[in-house]
Write a protein that holds these residues in place. Sequence first.
Motif, PDB file in Angstrom:
ATOM      1  N   ASP A 196      85.547 139.298  25.678  1.00  0.00           N
ATOM      2  CA  ASP A 196      86.479 139.362  27.121  1.00  0.00           C
ATOM      3  C   ASP A 196      85.389 139.641  28.322  1.00  0.00           C
ATOM      4  OD1 ASP A 196      87.826 140.106  29.272  1.00  0.00           O
ATOM      5  OD2 ASP A 196      88.547 141.664  28.600  1.00  0.00           O
ATOM      6  N   PRO A 197      84.850 138.621  28.955  1.00  0.00           N
ATOM      7  CA  PRO A 197      83.668 138.726  29.848  1.00  0.00           C
ATOM      8  C   PRO A 197      83.850 139.838  30.975  1.00  0.00           C
ATOM      9  CG  PRO A 197      84.479 136.678  30.197  1.00  0.00           C
ATOM     10  CD  PRO A 197      85.090 137.072  28.873  1.00  0.00           C
ATOM     11  N   GLU A 198      85.286 139.724  31.372  1.00  0.00           N
ATOM     12  CA  GLU A 198      85.625 140.523  32.585  1.00  0.00           C
ATOM     13  C   GLU A 198      85.041 142.027  32.148  1.00  0.00           C
ATOM     14  OE1 GLU A 198      89.361 141.684  35.493  1.00  0.00           O
ATOM     15  OE2 GLU A 198      89.507 140.052  33.828  1.00  0.00           O
ATOM     16  N   HIS A 199      85.536 142.392  30.864  1.00  0.00           N
ATOM     17  CA  HIS A 199      85.912 143.923  30.734  1.00  0.00           C
ATOM     18  C   HIS A 199      84.595 144.483  29.873  1.00  0.00           C
ATOM     19  CE1 HIS A 199      90.015 143.313  31.609  1.00  0.00           C
ATOM     20  NE2 HIS A 199      89.539 144.334  32.352  1.00  0.00           N
ATOM     21  N   GLN A 200      83.941 143.073  29.349  1.00  0.00           N
ATOM     22  CA  GLN A 200      82.394 143.145  28.667  1.00  0.00           C
ATOM     23  C   GLN A 200      83.008 143.715  27.170  1.00  0.00           C
ATOM     24  OE1 GLN A 200      79.233 144.566  30.794  1.00  0.00           O
ATOM     25  NE2 GLN A 200      79.304 143.492  32.425  1.00  0.00           N
ATOM     26  N   VAL A 239      82.663 133.620  15.258  1.00  0.00           N
ATOM     27  CA  VAL A 239      81.682 133.203  16.281  1.00  0.00           C
ATOM     28  C   VAL A 239      82.422 133.507  17.562  1.00  0.00           C
ATOM     29  CG1 VAL A 239      82.307 130.756  16.109  1.00  0.00           C
ATOM     30  CG2 VAL A 239      80.210 131.635  17.085  1.00  0.00           C
ATOM     31  N   THR A 240      81.636 133.629  18.676  1.00  0.00           N
ATOM     32  CA  THR A 240      81.990 133.764  20.065  1.00  0.00           C
ATOM     33  C   THR A 240      81.061 133.470  21.029  1.00  0.00           C
ATOM     34  OG1 THR A 240      83.221 135.204  21.595  1.00  0.00           O
ATOM     35  CG2 THR A 240      81.690 136.311  20.146  1.00  0.00           C
ATOM     36  N   PHE A 241      81.149 133.120  22.201  1.00  0.00           N
ATOM     37  CA  PHE A 241      80.189 133.075  23.297  1.00  0.00           C
ATOM     38  C   PHE A 241      79.949 134.598  23.539  1.00  0.00           C
ATOM     39  CE2 PHE A 241      81.102 128.555  23.759  1.00  0.00           C
ATOM     40  CZ  PHE A 241      79.945 128.149  23.429  1.00  0.00           C
ATOM     41  N   GLY A 242      78.727 135.114  24.004  1.00  0.00           N
ATOM     42  CA  GLY A 242      78.588 136.258  24.610  1.00  0.00           C
ATOM     43  C   GLY A 242      78.298 136.200  26.173  1.00  0.00           C
ATOM     44  N   PRO A 243      77.431 137.239  26.556  1.00  0.00           N
ATOM     45  CA  PRO A 243      77.416 137.278  28.029  1.00  0.00           C
ATOM     46  C   PRO A 243      75.919 136.204  28.248  1.00  0.00           C
ATOM     47  CG  PRO A 243      76.392 139.110  26.941  1.00  0.00           C
ATOM     48  CD  PRO A 243      77.270 138.614  25.771  1.00  0.00           C
ATOM     49  N   ASP A 244      75.746 135.790  29.516  1.00  0.00           N
ATOM     50  CA  ASP A 244      74.403 135.093  29.990  1.00  0.00           C
ATOM     51  C   ASP A 244      73.330 135.961  29.311  1.00  0.00           C
ATOM     52  OD1 ASP A 244      76.113 132.899  30.304  1.00  0.00           O
ATOM     53  OD2 ASP A 244      75.840 133.291  32.670  1.00  0.00           O
ATOM     54  N   LEU A 245      72.272 135.282  29.005  1.00  0.00           N
ATOM     55  CA  LEU A 245      71.103 135.940  28.937  1.00  0.00           C
ATOM     56  C   LEU A 245      70.247 136.076  30.155  1.00  0.00           C
ATOM     57  CD1 LEU A 245      70.315 134.121  25.329  1.00  0.00           C
ATOM     58  CD2 LEU A 245      70.911 136.412  25.748  1.00  0.00           C
TER      59      LEU A 245
END
Length: 378
Positions: free
Chosen positions: A59-63, A342-348
């Motif tokens: 969940d990118p909004e709440h990291q 598997v999941t996408f994480g935050p941008d590097l």
Amino acid sequence: MHRSKALALLSFLFLLFGFNSPEKPVTITSLRFINEYVVPFNKHFKETTVGGLSGIDYDPEHQLYYLISDDRSAIERARFYTAKISITEKGIDTVLFVDVQKILQPNGRVYPNAKEDAKNTPDPEAIRYNPLTSNLLWVSEGDRTVNAKQVLLNNPSIHVIDLEGNYKDSIPIAANLIMHQISKGPRKNGTLEALSYSSDFRKMFVCTEVPLQEDGPEADVKENNALTRFYQYDVLTKKNTAQYAYKLEPVAYPSHPETAFKVNGITDILYLDENKLLVIERSFSTGRLPCTVKIFLADLSKADNIISVNSLKETPPKHVVSKKLLLNMDDLGIYIDNIEGVTFGPDLPNGHRSLIFISDNNFAIFEKTQFLLFEVIP
């Protein structure tokens, strides 16, 4: 208007007309391995044992990351965790478990274990977060035991829960996913392990780990045209709108002895772009502790819709899902365990996407709970 009704209406409108998803279409030419993080064996968190991690989503909004355990309420009750993953220039620095929630049945009770009620014991295998509804989607693999002592038919299932684990809804499974006592339908421990939403959350995809019995044999060391099925659903109507045949790779290594257990199957999928999915094939053979894990780019666009085909063995498809090998984890030079999520994480820092894989340690001391971090090279 009541707040709950307003939220329901808003979700409906989002699904109907679409919205700007935080998940942008992804182009992947290769994956660069960054590092590995291992959770200590039998780590205890809030009176639970961390293990059996079979699904992960971000969940990118709440990291926050959502992680589902495939504990069949045997060690502790069926559950999912929330975690924060700290990523530095060197890779994953820390995996901090934040909370754990029991997954509840429609009647509001915890799920039973096999001794209490085998017919209703879950086998959680995958989890995805929907930011439109702030709900979670999870799948249970079910069970099929047919022998002289017992006949147990527990269908695979797809459920919606809220962030506290309360049951909200179910998605009907396709007719060919129903368990049968005869040699028809899913095999034991070979049904729904993989799950993904499309980036606009209008579609949902699941697939069987290994072929249905009527579709042909399971993968073997020698090529045998083992075909599993992808299922595409319309999220709004909850209907299965398409099915596609996907050809599995052979099992990577022979088992020892040769008659012992071996398998190659799909353990997770991840939506990339229209008709394109990332696919994990995990191969294991008795007598060899590490798994062989291959990552493929799959394209459904030219595959036949086989939703009306009862048997792929009797009516082979002309066009199966096309696939391209992206990575064989054997080439990384590290021990690879039972990768199942598997999941996408935050941008590097360089702006590229990150990709995180997790392994299910089966609560066994000789297996690992691994987090593997990769950079997506566009």
